[in-house]
Design a protein around this motif. Structure first.
Motif, PDB file in Angstrom:
ATOM      1  N   GLY A   1       0.803  -1.223   0.000  1.00 27.97           N
ATOM      2  CA  GLY A   1       0.000   0.000   0.000  1.00 27.97           C
ATOM      3  C   GLY A   1       0.833   1.269   0.000  1.00 27.97           C
ATOM      4  O   GLY A   1       0.304   2.373   0.006  1.00 27.97           O
ATOM      5  N   ARG A   2       2.152   1.125  -0.007  1.00 29.07           N
ATOM      6  CA  ARG A   2       3.043   2.286  -0.001  1.00 29.07           C
ATOM      7  C   ARG A   2       3.195   2.842  -1.411  1.00 29.07           C
ATOM      8  O   ARG A   2       3.044   2.115  -2.391  1.00 29.07           O
ATOM      9  N   PRO A   3       3.507   4.158  -1.512  1.00 30.92           N
ATOM     10  CA  PRO A   3       3.740   4.727  -2.847  1.00 30.92           C
ATOM     11  C   PRO A   3       4.884   4.006  -3.544  1.00 30.92           C
ATOM     12  O   PRO A   3       5.830   3.543  -2.896  1.00 30.92           O
ATOM     13  N   GLY A   4       4.785   3.909  -4.858  1.00 29.58           N
ATOM     14  CA  GLY A   4       5.840   3.286  -5.646  1.00 29.58           C
ATOM     15  C   GLY A   4       7.056   4.189  -5.728  1.00 29.58           C
ATOM     16  O   GLY A   4       6.996   5.368  -5.358  1.00 29.58           O
ATOM     17  N   PRO A   5       8.179   3.667  -6.216  1.00 29.81           N
ATOM     18  CA  PRO A   5       9.384   4.491  -6.342  1.00 29.81           C
ATOM     19  C   PRO A   5       9.198   5.565  -7.409  1.00 29.81           C
ATOM     20  O   PRO A   5       8.366   5.428  -8.293  1.00 29.81           O
ATOM     21  N   GLY A   6       9.979   6.603  -7.285  1.00 31.40           N
ATOM     22  CA  GLY A   6       9.916   7.702  -8.246  1.00 31.40           C
ATOM     23  C   GLY A   6      10.126   7.228  -9.662  1.00 31.40           C
ATOM     24  O   GLY A   6      10.816   6.242  -9.901  1.00 31.40           O
ATOM     25  N   ASN A   7       9.497   7.927 -10.595  1.00 28.09           N
ATOM     26  CA  ASN A   7       9.641   7.544 -11.996  1.00 28.09           C
ATOM     27  C   ASN A   7       9.468   8.763 -12.896  1.00 28.09           C
ATOM     28  O   ASN A   7       8.624   8.782 -13.781  1.00 28.09           O
ATOM     29  N   ALA A   8      10.273   9.779 -12.659  1.00 25.79           N
ATOM     30  CA  ALA A   8      10.181  11.011 -13.454  1.00 25.79           C
ATOM     31  C   ALA A   8      10.432  10.709 -14.925  1.00 25.79           C
ATOM     32  O   ALA A   8      11.329   9.933 -15.273  1.00 25.79           O
ATOM     33  N   ARG A   9       9.624  11.314 -15.786  1.00 22.00           N
ATOM     34  CA  ARG A   9       9.803  11.158 -17.223  1.00 22.00           C
ATOM     35  C   ARG A   9      11.064  11.884 -17.660  1.00 22.00           C
ATOM     36  O   ARG A   9      11.500  12.848 -17.034  1.00 22.00           O
ATOM     37  N   LEU A  10      11.622  11.421 -18.768  1.00 18.42           N
ATOM     38  CA  LEU A  10      12.852  12.003 -19.288  1.00 18.42           C
ATOM     39  C   LEU A  10      12.668  13.477 -19.631  1.00 18.42           C
ATOM     40  O   LEU A  10      13.526  14.311 -19.321  1.00 18.42           O
ATOM     41  N   ASP A  11      11.539  13.838 -20.239  1.00 18.19           N
ATOM     42  CA  ASP A  11      11.328  15.248 -20.571  1.00 18.19           C
ATOM     43  C   ASP A  11      11.238  16.106 -19.310  1.00 18.19           C
ATOM     44  O   ASP A  11      11.712  17.236 -19.288  1.00 18.19           O
ATOM     45  N   THR A  12      10.679  15.557 -18.247  1.00 16.44           N
ATOM     46  CA  THR A  12      10.610  16.280 -16.972  1.00 16.44           C
ATOM     47  C   THR A  12      12.009  16.517 -16.421  1.00 16.44           C
ATOM     48  O   THR A  12      12.318  17.605 -15.930  1.00 16.44           O
TER      49      THR A  12
END
Length: 100
Positions: free
Chosen positions: A62-73
């Motif tokens: 139930g914990r948030p998933g790991p970060g996954n910033a998009r390349l354009d971001t």
């Protein structure tokens, strides 16, 4: 490379990205709101990147998933923060922003 190692390497890179975005933001005297405004990225997304989390929840914990910033971001953040993209994405580089 095993799937487990890839997952650990990815989580480490996501953590380091968050630490580096925060360090560069603070070095430039910007609040999360100011960075969000200058980049067009929501403050919530800036927070998620800095804390290496996303809005998806792990089905088991139930914990948030790991970060996954998009390349354009990442490219937009690098430009506004005045750092190289490589600084943000290379987990072997120190957290302290270059030039500070």
């Amino acid at each position: 490379m095993t799937e487990r190692r890839v997952a650990r390497d990815y989580e480490r890179a996501a953590q380091m990205l968050g630490l580096k975005v925060r360090a560069a933001r603070e070095a430039r005297g910007l609040s999360q709101d100011e960075l969000a405004s200058r980049t067009g990225i929501s403050r919530n997304q800036v927070q998620n990147i800095e804390h290496s989390r996303n809005n998806a929840r792990d089905a088991t914990t139930g914990r948030p998933g790991p970060g996954n910033a998009r390349l354009d971001t990442i490219f937009i953040l690098a430009e506004v923060l005045g750092v190289e993209v490589a600084y943000l994405v290379d987990p072997s580089r120190p957290v302290t922003p270059p030039g500070t």
